[in-house]
Design a protein around this motif. Structure first.
Motif, PDB file in Angstrom:
ATOM      1  N   HIS A  51       0.865  -1.185   0.000  1.00 17.77           N
ATOM      2  CA  HIS A  51       0.000   0.000   0.000  1.00 17.77           C
ATOM      3  C   HIS A  51       0.898   1.231   0.000  1.00 17.77           C
ATOM      4  O   HIS A  51       1.578   1.517   0.974  1.00 17.77           O
ATOM      5  CB  HIS A  51      -0.922  -0.006   1.218  1.00 17.77           C
ATOM      6  CG  HIS A  51      -1.855  -1.187   1.266  1.00 17.77           C
ATOM      7  ND1 HIS A  51      -2.973  -1.282   0.477  1.00 17.77           N
ATOM      8  CD2 HIS A  51      -1.798  -2.336   1.988  1.00 17.77           C
ATOM      9  CE1 HIS A  51      -3.582  -2.437   0.713  1.00 17.77           C
ATOM     10  NE2 HIS A  51      -2.893  -3.089   1.629  1.00 17.77           N
ATOM     11  N   PHE A  52       0.897   1.956  -1.114  1.00 21.97           N
ATOM     12  CA  PHE A  52       1.768   3.110  -1.277  1.00 21.97           C
ATOM     13  C   PHE A  52       1.073   4.394  -0.842  1.00 21.97           C
ATOM     14  O   PHE A  52      -0.146   4.523  -0.911  1.00 21.97           O
ATOM     15  CB  PHE A  52       2.187   3.258  -2.742  1.00 21.97           C
ATOM     16  CG  PHE A  52       3.016   2.116  -3.257  1.00 21.97           C
ATOM     17  CD1 PHE A  52       4.367   2.027  -2.960  1.00 21.97           C
ATOM     18  CD2 PHE A  52       2.433   1.122  -4.042  1.00 21.97           C
ATOM     19  CE1 PHE A  52       5.135   0.969  -3.440  1.00 21.97           C
ATOM     20  CE2 PHE A  52       3.194   0.072  -4.523  1.00 21.97           C
ATOM     21  CZ  PHE A  52       4.543  -0.005  -4.218  1.00 21.97           C
ATOM     22  N   ALA A  55       1.817   8.654  -1.409  1.00 21.46           N
ATOM     23  CA  ALA A  55       2.649   9.637  -2.130  1.00 21.46           C
ATOM     24  C   ALA A  55       2.265  11.054  -1.704  1.00 21.46           C
ATOM     25  O   ALA A  55       1.076  11.341  -1.472  1.00 21.46           O
ATOM     26  CB  ALA A  55       2.466   9.477  -3.639  1.00 21.46           C
ATOM     27  N   ILE A 106       8.637   7.878  -3.580  1.00 21.90           N
ATOM     28  CA  ILE A 106       7.350   7.536  -4.190  1.00 21.90           C
ATOM     29  C   ILE A 106       6.696   8.850  -4.621  1.00 21.90           C
ATOM     30  O   ILE A 106       6.270   9.653  -3.789  1.00 21.90           O
ATOM     31  CB  ILE A 106       6.454   6.780  -3.200  1.00 21.90           C
ATOM     32  CG1 ILE A 106       7.188   5.529  -2.700  1.00 21.90           C
ATOM     33  CG2 ILE A 106       5.125   6.399  -3.838  1.00 21.90           C
ATOM     34  CD1 ILE A 106       6.505   4.824  -1.548  1.00 21.90           C
ATOM     35  N   SER A 124       4.152   9.372  -7.238  1.00 18.86           N
ATOM     36  CA  SER A 124       2.740   9.423  -7.626  1.00 18.86           C
ATOM     37  C   SER A 124       2.129   8.032  -7.588  1.00 18.86           C
ATOM     38  O   SER A 124       2.834   7.021  -7.597  1.00 18.86           O
ATOM     39  CB  SER A 124       2.589  10.026  -9.027  1.00 18.86           C
ATOM     40  OG  SER A 124       3.241   9.222  -9.993  1.00 18.86           O
ATOM     41  N   LEU A 125       0.792   8.002  -7.550  1.00 13.89           N
ATOM     42  CA  LEU A 125       0.051   6.744  -7.501  1.00 13.89           C
ATOM     43  C   LEU A 125      -0.858   6.621  -8.722  1.00 13.89           C
ATOM     44  O   LEU A 125      -1.334   7.618  -9.262  1.00 13.89           O
ATOM     45  CB  LEU A 125      -0.802   6.664  -6.226  1.00 13.89           C
ATOM     46  CG  LEU A 125      -0.088   6.848  -4.883  1.00 13.89           C
ATOM     47  CD1 LEU A 125      -1.089   6.767  -3.741  1.00 13.89           C
ATOM     48  CD2 LEU A 125       1.005   5.791  -4.718  1.00 13.89           C
ATOM     49  N   GLN A 126      -1.097   5.350  -9.136  1.00 16.64           N
ATOM     50  CA  GLN A 126      -2.029   5.081 -10.221  1.00 16.64           C
ATOM     51  C   GLN A 126      -3.314   4.481  -9.664  1.00 16.64           C
ATOM     52  O   GLN A 126      -3.373   4.040  -8.518  1.00 16.64           O
ATOM     53  CB  GLN A 126      -1.397   4.121 -11.241  1.00 16.64           C
ATOM     54  CG  GLN A 126      -0.438   4.790 -12.218  1.00 16.64           C
ATOM     55  CD  GLN A 126       0.876   5.211 -11.569  1.00 16.64           C
ATOM     56  OE1 GLN A 126       1.515   4.397 -10.905  1.00 16.64           O
ATOM     57  NE2 GLN A 126       1.263   6.470 -11.734  1.00 16.64           N
ATOM     58  N   SER A 176      -0.631   0.869  -8.120  1.00 16.18           N
ATOM     59  CA  SER A 176       0.808   0.917  -8.368  1.00 16.18           C
ATOM     60  C   SER A 176       1.333   2.325  -8.130  1.00 16.18           C
ATOM     61  O   SER A 176       0.565   3.289  -8.035  1.00 16.18           O
ATOM     62  CB  SER A 176       1.120   0.453  -9.788  1.00 16.18           C
ATOM     63  OG  SER A 176       0.495   1.300 -10.735  1.00 16.18           O
ATOM     64  N   ALA A 177       2.655   2.438  -8.036  1.00 16.27           N
ATOM     65  CA  ALA A 177       3.283   3.723  -7.737  1.00 16.27           C
ATOM     66  C   ALA A 177       4.455   3.968  -8.665  1.00 16.27           C
ATOM     67  O   ALA A 177       5.139   3.028  -9.092  1.00 16.27           O
ATOM     68  CB  ALA A 177       3.751   3.759  -6.289  1.00 16.27           C
ATOM     69  N   THR A 217       7.934   1.806 -12.237  1.00 13.79           N
ATOM     70  CA  THR A 217       6.610   1.626 -11.643  1.00 13.79           C
ATOM     71  C   THR A 217       6.590   0.307 -10.882  1.00 13.79           C
ATOM     72  O   THR A 217       7.087  -0.707 -11.385  1.00 13.79           O
ATOM     73  CB  THR A 217       5.514   1.626 -12.721  1.00 13.79           C
ATOM     74  OG1 THR A 217       5.521   2.871 -13.404  1.00 13.79           O
ATOM     75  CG2 THR A 217       4.138   1.417 -12.098  1.00 13.79           C
ATOM     76  N   ASP A 262       1.174  -3.409  -6.718  1.00 13.39           N
ATOM     77  CA  ASP A 262       0.923  -3.781  -5.316  1.00 13.39           C
ATOM     78  C   ASP A 262       1.473  -5.154  -4.952  1.00 13.39           C
ATOM     79  O   ASP A 262       1.462  -5.537  -3.786  1.00 13.39           O
ATOM     80  CB  ASP A 262      -0.572  -3.696  -4.994  1.00 13.39           C
ATOM     81  CG  ASP A 262      -1.411  -4.673  -5.802  1.00 13.39           C
ATOM     82  OD1 ASP A 262      -0.870  -5.308  -6.733  1.00 13.39           O
ATOM     83  OD2 ASP A 262      -2.624  -4.792  -5.523  1.00 13.39           O
TER      84      ASP A 262
END
Length: 318
Positions: free
Chosen positions: A34-35, A37, A86, A88-90, A94-95, A142, A145
């Motif tokens: 779990h990212f 950002a 980190i 940015s997040l998608q 994913s990061a 990239t 998870d």
């Protein structure tokens, strides 16, 4: 060959057959990353490379040939820091991550060996390996998870494999390129103490003869200041190939078969809060053994073998 590369590159992937034992972890489903950002992670990475060779020398005195075992070793150690940002997040979880690798100022450190086993040529050959690693590097990739990486921009080393002078298939080189990254490919195995997955396989390749391998993945409890679990992954592959003439011993020894063995053992401690890596101890080795005919007067056939061992230690920094 593509199947072998995929297997080695994804060294920590779990497999399908598992036995789940009662666990103490709160969640009973596969662990995922779990990212958040923006955020950052700092690591200290240490890599040891040890080369070892076994051979013999022969000496003829008064029509009698004497065979003496010879063992040579060499070892080097390199360290570097890895900072992951980190950015940015998608939507799929994913990061996008930027990782900066900075070598330790001590550069390449030679590890002292027993004097009569030290080999200067072997030690010098390891210095080329140090040069490959001792460079500042910026990577952008990239990570999903499950911990699978997809490079977004070319790094200094690109897709180059470490210079280990390894015969095909380059399993050790592929393993190392993945093992030094401060993350983990998370298995589909449910998160429970003692949950285990096992697989046996026989890869088909023109490079491998009578190949047989196995992989075991297990979740272990971890004594840590924060909620954590340890992922233990063991992989091994054995195969054989046609033997080659042994230099310097043609008149007294006749080679028959060459056997190869790859073995990898990884312990990665992960935070249960976000799935990030807290520490890791990873090792892999490749052993090549050339079997020769027995020599009169010796209780065992001479040992012609070589072994290359890599050890990676990763520690999370505050």
């Amino acid at each position: 060959m593509k199947l072998l590369a995929a297997w080695a590159g994804q060294i920590c992937l779990a497999v399908t057959v598992f036995v789940a034992a009662p666990g103490v972890f709160a969640q009973q489903r596969p662990l995922r990353r779990h990212f958040v950002a923006p955020a950052g992670e700092r690591y200290q990475v240490t890599l040891n490379l040890k080369a070892e060779s076994h051979s013999v020398t022969t000496e003829t005195v008064a029509a009698q040939t004497y065979v003496t075992p010879v063992v040579h070793t060499a070892e080097v150690r390199v360290r570097w820091s890895a900072v992951r940002k980190i950015s940015s997040l998608q939507n799929d979880g994913s990061a996008t991550i930027e990782e900066t690798v900075t070598p330790d100022p001590q550069r390449c450190e030679e590890v002292a060996q027993i004097s009569d086993k030290t080999n200067t040529e072997l030690q010098d050959s390891l210095k080329a390996f140090c040069t490959f690693w001792l460079q500042t590097e910026n990577m952008r990739y990239t990570e999903n998870d499950r911990g699978v990486l997809r490079e977004a921009s070319a790094s200094v080393s690109g897709n180059a494999l470490p210079p280990l002078a390894e015969a095909a298939p380059q399993l050790l080189s592929l393993w190392l390129k993945r093992a030094v990254r401060p993350n983990v490919i998370l298995p589909q195995l449910e998160l429970a103490t003692g949950a285990t997955s096992q697989q046996s396989f026989q890869p088909a390749s023109s490079l491998l003869k009578n190949a047989r391998g196995s992989e075991t993945t297990e979740w272990l409890d971890s004594q840590n200041e924060v909620p954590a679990a340890t992922l233990h992954v063991v992989q091994q592959l054995l195969w054989s190939s046609a033997g080659l003439a042994t230099p310097g011993a043609e008149k007294t020894l006749s080679p028959t078969q060459k056997e190869e063995a790859f073995f990898a053992d990884s312990l990665s401690t992960l935070s249960l809060q976000d799935g990030s890596l807290l520490r890791a101890n990873r090792s892999a080795s490749r052993t090549t053994t050339r079997h020769v005919d027995p020599v009169p007067g010796l209780p065992q056939p001479p040992d012609f073998s070589s072994k290359l061992t890599l050890t990676v230690t990763i520690e999370r920094l505050p």
